[in-house]
Design an enzyme around this catalytic site. Structure first.
Site, PDB file in Angstrom:
ATOM      1  N   ASP A 123       0.854  -1.136   0.110  1.00  0.00           N
ATOM      2  CA  ASP A 123      -0.051  -0.213   0.057  1.00  0.00           C
ATOM      3  C   ASP A 123       1.015   1.287  -0.148  1.00  0.00           C
ATOM      4  OD1 ASP A 123       0.694  -0.052   2.609  1.00  0.00           O
ATOM      5  OD2 ASP A 123      -1.344   0.065   3.611  1.00  0.00           O
ATOM      6  N   SER A 124       2.267   0.993  -0.020  1.00  0.00           N
ATOM      7  CA  SER A 124       2.984   2.135  -0.184  1.00  0.00           C
ATOM      8  C   SER A 124       2.870   2.609  -1.544  1.00  0.00           C
ATOM      9  CB  SER A 124       4.531   1.665  -0.256  1.00  0.00           C
ATOM     10  OG  SER A 124       4.869   0.638  -1.158  1.00  0.00           O
ATOM     11  N   ASP A 155      -0.838  -6.385  -0.507  1.00  0.00           N
ATOM     12  CA  ASP A 155      -1.228  -5.712   1.016  1.00  0.00           C
ATOM     13  C   ASP A 155      -2.576  -5.456   1.230  1.00  0.00           C
ATOM     14  OD1 ASP A 155      -0.010  -4.660   2.982  1.00  0.00           O
ATOM     15  OD2 ASP A 155       0.893  -3.147   1.942  1.00  0.00           O
ATOM     16  N   LYS A 162      -1.118  -9.407   3.027  1.00  0.00           N
ATOM     17  CA  LYS A 162      -0.291  -8.600   4.028  1.00  0.00           C
ATOM     18  C   LYS A 162      -1.039  -8.084   5.101  1.00  0.00           C
ATOM     19  CE  LYS A 162       3.248  -5.587   3.900  1.00  0.00           C
ATOM     20  NZ  LYS A 162       2.340  -4.561   4.611  1.00  0.00           N
ATOM     21  N   GLU A 199      -1.107  -5.671   8.621  1.00  0.00           N
ATOM     22  CA  GLU A 199      -0.375  -5.102   9.592  1.00  0.00           C
ATOM     23  C   GLU A 199      -1.087  -5.004  10.728  1.00  0.00           C
ATOM     24  OE1 GLU A 199       0.072  -0.619   8.912  1.00  0.00           O
ATOM     25  OE2 GLU A 199       1.067  -1.007   6.856  1.00  0.00           O
ATOM     26  N   GLU A 207       9.669  -3.840  10.429  1.00  0.00           N
ATOM     27  CA  GLU A 207       9.941  -2.759   9.789  1.00  0.00           C
ATOM     28  C   GLU A 207      10.189  -1.793  10.920  1.00  0.00           C
ATOM     29  OE1 GLU A 207       7.028  -0.856   7.004  1.00  0.00           O
ATOM     30  OE2 GLU A 207       8.183   1.014   7.015  1.00  0.00           O
TER      31      GLU A 207
HETATM   32  O1  KIV Z   1       3.507  -1.096   1.501  1.00  0.00           O
HETATM   33  C1  KIV Z   1       4.518  -1.585   1.663  1.00  0.00           C
HETATM   34  O2  KIV Z   1       5.479  -1.277   0.584  1.00  0.00           O
HETATM   35  C2  KIV Z   1       4.985  -2.214   2.483  1.00  0.00           C
HETATM   36  C3  KIV Z   1       6.610  -2.477   2.786  1.00  0.00           C
HETATM   37  C4  KIV Z   1       7.406  -1.262   3.048  1.00  0.00           C
HETATM   38  C5  KIV Z   1       7.039  -3.487   3.698  1.00  0.00           C
HETATM   39  O3  KIV Z   1       4.413  -2.575   3.612  1.00  0.00           O
END
Ligand code: KIV
Length: 264
Positions: free
Chosen positions: A44-45, A83, A112, A114, A181
């Site tokens: 989600d970056s 994510d 993924k 969090e 992280e």
């Molecule tokens: O969203 C993302 O790119 C991430 C990475 C920084 C691990 O969660």
């Protein structure tokens, strides 16, 4: 042939470092695949590096589904992780399952999530129903407002112990991988020593089973502020994207990256 979660667990057991980069489109997916990157994360970056937001909070399920489908079309070998955006997994395990299923249908092999112990029930619900889950501990950017900024986590003794416990809880719940992280390298090393699933570090020192960076950071195309843990591989590889990615893969595999200057 497509890399599987079992392949990644075998790499961990055999002491082979796992390489991961974020990726959001088919062309880069094909390039990273050809360079031998083991795992592509549709992070989600993308909210920061593609959409220009100040945080990852505005990223939607539709965004992740769209970019996951693009990456899955471009990569033939890499293991693909999608994510789960803010607000798509916190309400209930059932809601999380419905949303995760869309990401899986778009081509992800794992999602993924969090968060620590509060995600126990959700991770168990998903993994018991066939959706592999990667946990994410330490600096969890979706909680930036709760954390009071993008700060290194786990520095105080009780915070470090809580994170260690959380890693065990996520693993017990069924998580097949854990991203760590922005935590002290010594703490990541302790978590990794205790873990039976791969730990993937970003600003977590060299002892993790693998490493991940945001693609636009390591290629130095993101105009925003860079974290200490980012290495500019474009500079190190004299301006070639292919060489930059190949150098990242080589340095992660050999344990040269991250150096002390990229760690806490
Ligand atoms: O969203 C993302 O790119 C991430 C990475 C920084 C691990 O969660």
């Amino acid at each position: 042939m497509r890399i599987t979660l079992s392949n990644l667990h075998k790499m961990m057991r055999e002491g082979e470092k796992i390489t991961m980069l974020t990726c959001y489109d088919a062309s880069f997916a094909s390039l990273l695949d050809a360079a031998g990157v083991d795992t592509l994360l549709i992070g989600d970056s993308l909210g920061n590096v593609l959409q220009g937001h100040e945080s990852t909070l505005p990223v939607t399920l539709r965004d992740i589904v769209y970019h996951t489908a693009c990456v899955a079309r471009g990569a033939k070998n890499a293991f693909i992780i999608g994510d789960m955006p803010f607000g798509t997994f916190q309400v209930s395990p059932q809601d999380a399952f419905r949303n995760a299923a869309e990401i899986m249908a778009a081509g992800a092999q794992m999602v993924k999530i969090e968060g620590g112990r509060s995600m126990l029930e959700t991770i168990a619900f998903l993994t018991e129903r066939g959706i592999p889950v990667c946990g994410h501990l330490g600096l969890t950017p979706q909680s930036v407002h709760q954390l009071g900024g993008y700060k290194v986590q786990g520095k105080a003794e009780d915070d470090a112990q809580r994170l260690l416990d959380d890693a065990g809880i996520l693993e017990q719940a069924g998580a097949g991988m854990i991203v760590l992280e922005a935590i002290p390298a010594a703490l990541a090393s302790q978590v990794t020593a205790a873990a039976r699933v791969p730990t993937i570090g970003i600003g977590a020192g060299v002892d993790c089973h693998g490493q991940v960076l945001v693609l636009h950071d390591m290629l130095d195309v993101y105009p925003g502020k860079k974290a200490k843990f980012v290495k500019n591989y474009m500079k190190a590889a004299a301006g070639s994207i292919q060489d930059a990615v190949a150098l990242y893969v080589a340095e992660v595999r050999s344990g040269k990256f991250p150096g002390r200057e990229h760690s806490f």
